[in-house]
Design an enzyme around this catalytic site. Structure first.
Site, PDB file in Angstrom:
ATOM      1  N   LYS A   1       2.927   4.494  -1.441  1.00  0.00           N
ATOM      2  CA  LYS A   1       2.682   5.412  -2.561  1.00  0.00           C
ATOM      3  C   LYS A   1       3.826   6.411  -2.609  1.00  0.00           C
ATOM      4  O   LYS A   1       3.652   7.587  -2.265  1.00  0.00           O
ATOM      5  CB  LYS A   1       1.331   6.116  -2.383  1.00  0.00           C
ATOM      6  CG  LYS A   1       0.145   5.170  -2.228  1.00  0.00           C
ATOM      7  CD  LYS A   1      -1.122   5.937  -1.886  1.00  0.00           C
ATOM      8  CE  LYS A   1      -2.267   4.998  -1.571  1.00  0.00           C
ATOM      9  NZ  LYS A   1      -2.084   4.288  -0.286  1.00  0.00           N
TER      10      LYS A   1
ATOM     11  N   ASP B   1      16.361   9.828  -8.943  1.00  0.00           N
ATOM     12  CA  ASP B   1      17.792  10.138  -8.939  1.00  0.00           C
ATOM     13  C   ASP B   1      18.382  10.185  -7.531  1.00  0.00           C
ATOM     14  O   ASP B   1      19.370  10.894  -7.283  1.00  0.00           O
ATOM     15  CB  ASP B   1      18.059  11.471  -9.653  1.00  0.00           C
ATOM     16  CG  ASP B   1      17.758  11.388 -11.140  1.00  0.00           C
ATOM     17  OD1 ASP B   1      17.842  10.285 -11.698  1.00  0.00           O
ATOM     18  OD2 ASP B   1      17.412  12.434 -11.737  1.00  0.00           O
TER      19      ASP B   1
ATOM     20  N   HIS C   1       0.798  -1.226   0.000  1.00  0.00           N
ATOM     21  CA  HIS C   1       0.000   0.000   0.000  1.00  0.00           C
ATOM     22  C   HIS C   1       0.831   1.277   0.000  1.00  0.00           C
ATOM     23  O   HIS C   1       0.287   2.382   0.156  1.00  0.00           O
ATOM     24  CB  HIS C   1      -0.934  -0.010   1.222  1.00  0.00           C
ATOM     25  CG  HIS C   1      -2.206   0.717   1.012  1.00  0.00           C
ATOM     26  ND1 HIS C   1      -2.552   1.848   1.727  1.00  0.00           N
ATOM     27  CD2 HIS C   1      -3.223   0.496   0.148  1.00  0.00           C
ATOM     28  CE1 HIS C   1      -3.736   2.274   1.336  1.00  0.00           C
ATOM     29  NE2 HIS C   1      -4.166   1.481   0.383  1.00  0.00           N
TER      30      HIS C   1
END
Length: 213
Positions: free
Chosen positions: A140, A145, A138
């Site tokens: 996000k 870089d 879950h």
């Protein structure tokens, strides 16, 4: 009343340049007023003019996409679900310009109708899932870089762009990116046996109904 105690020291991370007031990092809020006009997003003039039904503003999604398109060396994506085509295209574009891209996502969401996960994997992008029937992957977040972190409630879906109350904070903090990279690498190793094949079609795991998240 006078307090003889000295004020608590301000940590360097809480201060701006030269000890000035702290500067808040960029934060993107959703929903957007509409999906972006591709012509305007690409720096071109929209031929539809006033008849165009897409947004010509610098929306939160456009700013989000700008961060993905800015990737030059690495892009690690760890997100619950990906169904927004514009975001999937940005991930694939990064791969095509030589960026090392890795994607971790939820197994059940990858199988939903409208998921872009199998398309991403078909482009040669290393993609893994949790393959857990009970719990979800879950997270996000994305690390660009190793110096820019995108993190928040935002699911990478059209529903989240246009309908949900969501947020993404953009942190340009290599130390914080290192913390999230360690978490990413731990999940990457954990899901080593759950690689998404390049030749698997969308919905190949059962074609579940699309989740509105």
């Amino acid at each position: 009343d006078f307090d003889p105690r000295p004020p608590p020291p301000t940590r360097p991370s809480e201060m701006g340049c030269g000890g000035s007031k702290p500067v808040a990092p960029p934060v993107l809020f959703f929903p957007d007023p509409g999906m972006p006009c591709r012509a305007v997003m690409n720096g071109q003039q929209c031929r539809r003019g006033a008849k165009c039904t897409y947004s010509h503003q610098k929306t939160s999604l456009v700013k989000f996409l700008d961060e993905l398109y800015a990737a030059r060396k690495t892009l690690d994506v760890c997100v619950f679900t990906i169904t927004c085509n514009e975001i999937a295209e940005a991930i694939i574009a990064a791969k095509k310009r030589g960026v090392k891209v890795r994607v971790i996502t939820d197994d059940e969401q990858a199988k939903c109708t409208g998921s872009d996960v199998y398309q991403i994997a078909s482009e040669g992008i290393e993609t893994r899932t949790d393959s857990d029937p009970i719990t979800h992957m879950h997270h996000k977040f994305a690390i660009i870089d190793k110096k820019t972190l995108l993190n928040g409630s935002f699911n990478w879906t059209r529903q989240a762009v246009l309908g949900n109350r969501e947020n993404v904070i953009i942190m340009r903090n290599p130390a914080l990116c290192d913390v999230f990279t360690k978490e990413f690498n731990a999940q990457w190793k954990l899901f080593e046996k759950n690689k998404v094949p390049k030749n698997m079609h969308q919905g190949g795991g059962g074609g579940q109904q699309r989740n509105r998240v």
